[in-house]
Design a protein around this motif. Structure first.
Motif, PDB file in Angstrom:
ATOM      1  N   ARG A   1       0.812  -1.223   0.000  1.00 16.01           N
ATOM      2  CA  ARG A   1       0.000   0.000   0.000  1.00 16.01           C
ATOM      3  C   ARG A   1       0.842   1.270   0.000  1.00 16.01           C
ATOM      4  O   ARG A   1       0.360   2.341  -0.355  1.00 16.01           O
ATOM      5  CB  ARG A   1      -0.933   0.027   1.228  1.00 16.01           C
ATOM      6  CG  ARG A   1      -1.987  -1.057   1.242  1.00 16.01           C
ATOM      7  CD  ARG A   1      -3.060  -0.736   2.282  1.00 16.01           C
ATOM      8  NE  ARG A   1      -2.544  -0.636   3.635  1.00 16.01           N
ATOM      9  CZ  ARG A   1      -2.410  -1.653   4.476  1.00 16.01           C
ATOM     10  NH1 ARG A   1      -2.719  -2.889   4.076  1.00 16.01           N
ATOM     11  NH2 ARG A   1      -1.958  -1.477   5.710  1.00 16.01           N
ATOM     12  N   HIS A   2       2.105   1.144   0.426  1.00 20.10           N
ATOM     13  CA  HIS A   2       2.935   2.334   0.591  1.00 20.10           C
ATOM     14  C   HIS A   2       4.278   2.172  -0.114  1.00 20.10           C
ATOM     15  O   HIS A   2       5.005   1.207   0.119  1.00 20.10           O
ATOM     16  CB  HIS A   2       3.157   2.624   2.077  1.00 20.10           C
ATOM     17  CG  HIS A   2       1.885   2.869   2.829  1.00 20.10           C
ATOM     18  ND1 HIS A   2       1.221   4.075   2.785  1.00 20.10           N
ATOM     19  CD2 HIS A   2       1.141   2.039   3.614  1.00 20.10           C
ATOM     20  CE1 HIS A   2       0.130   3.994   3.535  1.00 20.10           C
ATOM     21  NE2 HIS A   2       0.060   2.773   4.045  1.00 20.10           N
ATOM     22  N   LYS A   3       4.603   3.141  -0.925  1.00 21.16           N
ATOM     23  CA  LYS A   3       5.851   3.094  -1.680  1.00 21.16           C
ATOM     24  C   LYS A   3       7.047   3.406  -0.795  1.00 21.16           C
ATOM     25  O   LYS A   3       8.155   2.923  -1.019  1.00 21.16           O
ATOM     26  CB  LYS A   3       5.791   4.090  -2.843  1.00 21.16           C
ATOM     27  CG  LYS A   3       6.910   3.921  -3.852  1.00 21.16           C
ATOM     28  CD  LYS A   3       6.642   4.736  -5.099  1.00 21.16           C
ATOM     29  CE  LYS A   3       7.701   4.437  -6.163  1.00 21.16           C
ATOM     30  NZ  LYS A   3       7.438   5.181  -7.418  1.00 21.16           N
TER      31      LYS A   3
ATOM     32  N   VAL B   1       8.270   3.880   3.426  1.00 21.43           N
ATOM     33  CA  VAL B   1       7.888   3.613   4.815  1.00 21.43           C
ATOM     34  C   VAL B   1       9.028   4.005   5.747  1.00 21.43           C
ATOM     35  O   VAL B   1      10.206   3.759   5.447  1.00 21.43           O
ATOM     36  CB  VAL B   1       7.547   2.119   5.016  1.00 21.43           C
ATOM     37  CG1 VAL B   1       7.257   1.830   6.480  1.00 21.43           C
ATOM     38  CG2 VAL B   1       6.362   1.720   4.139  1.00 21.43           C
TER      39      VAL B   1
ATOM     40  N   SER C   1      11.325   3.363  -4.286  1.00 21.92           N
ATOM     41  CA  SER C   1      10.558   2.634  -3.274  1.00 21.92           C
ATOM     42  C   SER C   1      11.523   2.266  -2.160  1.00 21.92           C
ATOM     43  O   SER C   1      12.408   1.426  -2.350  1.00 21.92           O
ATOM     44  CB  SER C   1       9.930   1.373  -3.879  1.00 21.92           C
ATOM     45  OG  SER C   1       8.980   1.702  -4.862  1.00 21.92           O
TER      46      SER C   1
ATOM     47  N   SER D   1       8.005  12.073   8.160  1.00 20.47           N
ATOM     48  CA  SER D   1       6.777  11.400   7.738  1.00 20.47           C
ATOM     49  C   SER D   1       5.723  12.408   7.302  1.00 20.47           C
ATOM     50  O   SER D   1       4.981  12.187   6.337  1.00 20.47           O
ATOM     51  CB  SER D   1       6.230  10.521   8.868  1.00 20.47           C
ATOM     52  OG  SER D   1       5.648  11.307   9.906  1.00 20.47           O
TER      53      SER D   1
ATOM     54  N   TYR E   1       4.944   9.928   4.328  1.00 22.84           N
ATOM     55  CA  TYR E   1       5.356   8.527   4.373  1.00 22.84           C
ATOM     56  C   TYR E   1       4.687   7.835   5.562  1.00 22.84           C
ATOM     57  O   TYR E   1       4.627   8.400   6.661  1.00 22.84           O
ATOM     58  CB  TYR E   1       6.873   8.397   4.530  1.00 22.84           C
ATOM     59  CG  TYR E   1       7.679   8.763   3.312  1.00 22.84           C
ATOM     60  CD1 TYR E   1       7.080   9.124   2.099  1.00 22.84           C
ATOM     61  CD2 TYR E   1       9.074   8.744   3.367  1.00 22.84           C
ATOM     62  CE1 TYR E   1       7.845   9.453   0.986  1.00 22.84           C
ATOM     63  CE2 TYR E   1       9.843   9.076   2.258  1.00 22.84           C
ATOM     64  CZ  TYR E   1       9.225   9.434   1.077  1.00 22.84           C
ATOM     65  OH  TYR E   1       9.990   9.765  -0.020  1.00 22.84           O
ATOM     66  N   ALA E   2       4.233   6.631   5.348  1.00 21.07           N
ATOM     67  CA  ALA E   2       3.651   5.840   6.435  1.00 21.07           C
ATOM     68  C   ALA E   2       4.720   5.471   7.463  1.00 21.07           C
ATOM     69  O   ALA E   2       5.909   5.389   7.146  1.00 21.07           O
ATOM     70  CB  ALA E   2       3.012   4.577   5.873  1.00 21.07           C
TER      71      ALA E   2
ATOM     72  N   GLU F   1      -0.723   5.475   8.955  1.00 18.66           N
ATOM     73  CA  GLU F   1      -0.688   5.392   7.495  1.00 18.66           C
ATOM     74  C   GLU F   1      -0.942   6.755   6.868  1.00 18.66           C
ATOM     75  O   GLU F   1      -0.688   6.953   5.677  1.00 18.66           O
ATOM     76  CB  GLU F   1      -1.731   4.375   6.995  1.00 18.66           C
ATOM     77  CG  GLU F   1      -1.451   2.956   7.445  1.00 18.66           C
ATOM     78  CD  GLU F   1      -2.122   1.917   6.565  1.00 18.66           C
ATOM     79  OE1 GLU F   1      -1.965   1.995   5.329  1.00 18.66           O
ATOM     80  OE2 GLU F   1      -2.805   1.037   7.117  1.00 18.66           O
ATOM     81  N   ASN F   2      -1.430   7.693   7.685  1.00 17.10           N
ATOM     82  CA  ASN F   2      -1.702   9.056   7.214  1.00 17.10           C
ATOM     83  C   ASN F   2      -1.137  10.044   8.236  1.00 17.10           C
ATOM     84  O   ASN F   2      -1.888  10.661   8.999  1.00 17.10           O
ATOM     85  CB  ASN F   2      -3.207   9.278   7.024  1.00 17.10           C
ATOM     86  CG  ASN F   2      -3.817   8.300   6.032  1.00 17.10           C
ATOM     87  OD1 ASN F   2      -3.583   8.381   4.831  1.00 17.10           O
ATOM     88  ND2 ASN F   2      -4.599   7.360   6.548  1.00 17.10           N
TER      89      ASN F   2
END
Length: 301
Positions: free
Chosen positions: A111-113, A115, A185, A222, A227-228, A251-252
């Protein structure tokens, strides 16, 4: 520079020799070093006990001494495991440092490119590098340079075997920015339980009943790049074997109030330490700077 090279030439063969020893022998050496460090040299025992007195005022001196002895035994184990990292195979380190929720991590990474991982000096933080063998994202880890450039280069080369690029802490912000421009990524690992000096502190967080200055750079990044953020929790199963799991912090991150992610990390870290305090690195002055009404009644270091 010549002295650094000579030291490297003399010590490097010893490190290599130790690293290829079986774990059984390594832990025999660890036991011997424990006896010397604890009973002969009294290495930083005042600092360790001072930390424990502040963190666990409800415990007796006898209980704290038991924790301290267990900590020193673990401390030497980590030292030997760190040396073993120079020669351990990918297969063996993945067997000894297991991820307990791989499916959740895979879904999260899908889900996240990009982290950010928040971790601490708990259990075996050296082997966290091995987690990068499990993900497609390229791993970057902040680290403090070793003064001897030859040993520093050796450490950097060794860790690169685990699909990890070591970046000096002071250069991490710039490196992350460059990677973001390249649309890479990436997964970034940071140990964020160190204490900044009060003059460079943006936030104080509650930690064991007192307020301490905390590093907020990970949360700042973040929010800046959206970024998550995940939290890494590691458990020592037995000597030489660990299990780790990933927990979502946000995540947000832009939707979280300022310092909320950092405070949540500190809360989770404290909860883990309270369960098994002997596996946290107490040799650092964890409460060198502290404030709040409670702090005035705590022993000072």
């Amino acid at each position: 520079m010549i002295i650094q090279l000579l030291v490297y030439i003399l010590i490097y063969p010893v490190i290599v020799l130790i690293s290829i020893l079986p774990f059984r022998i390594l832990y025999m050496v660890s036991d011997l070093l424990y006896l010397l460090l604890y009973y002969v040299f009294d290495y930083r025992k005042k600092v360790v006990m001072g930390n424990l007195l502040i963190a666990f005022p409800e415990k007796s001196k006898e209980e704290l001494t038991v924790i301290m002895k267990k900590f020193y035994s673990h401390f030497l184990d980590i030292f030997m495991e760190m040396i073993k990292t120079f020669s351990i195979s990918n297969e063996e380190i993945l067997e000894r440092f297991k991820l307990t929720n791989p499916e959740e991590l895979d879904a999260f990474m899908g889900r996240h490119k990009n982290v950010l991982l928040m971790s601490s000096h708990y259990a075996n933080f050296e082997w966290l590098f091995s987690l990068n063998l499990r993900v497609d994202h390229h791993g970057f880890a902040a680290y403090k340079k070793v003064k001897n450039k030859y040993f520093n280069n050796y450490i950097v080369r060794s860790r690169s075997r685990f699909n990890t690029t070591l970046v000096p802490t002071k250069e991490m912000i710039a490196a992350l920015g460059e990677n973001d421009k390249k649309n890479m990524s990436s997964i970034y690992g940071m140990l964020v339980d160190q204490a900044p000096k009060p003059g460079k502190t943006y936030h104080w967080s509650n930690f064991f009943g007192v307020e301490v200055p905390v590093i907020t750079g990970t949360e700042m990044l973040s929010k800046k790049y959206d970024y998550a953020v995940m939290y890494i929790e590691t458990t020592k199963v037995k000597r030489g074997f660990y299990e780790t799991k990933m927990e979502v912090l946000s995540e947000n991150p832009r939707d979280v109030p300022d310092f909320g992610i950092t405070d949540l990390f500190m809360k989770k870290l404290e909860a883990k330490i309270r369960k098994e305090p002997e596996y946290y690195f107490w040799t650092h002055k964890r409460f060198k700077y502290m404030r709040s009404a409670e702090a005035k009644n705590k022993p000072s270091q």
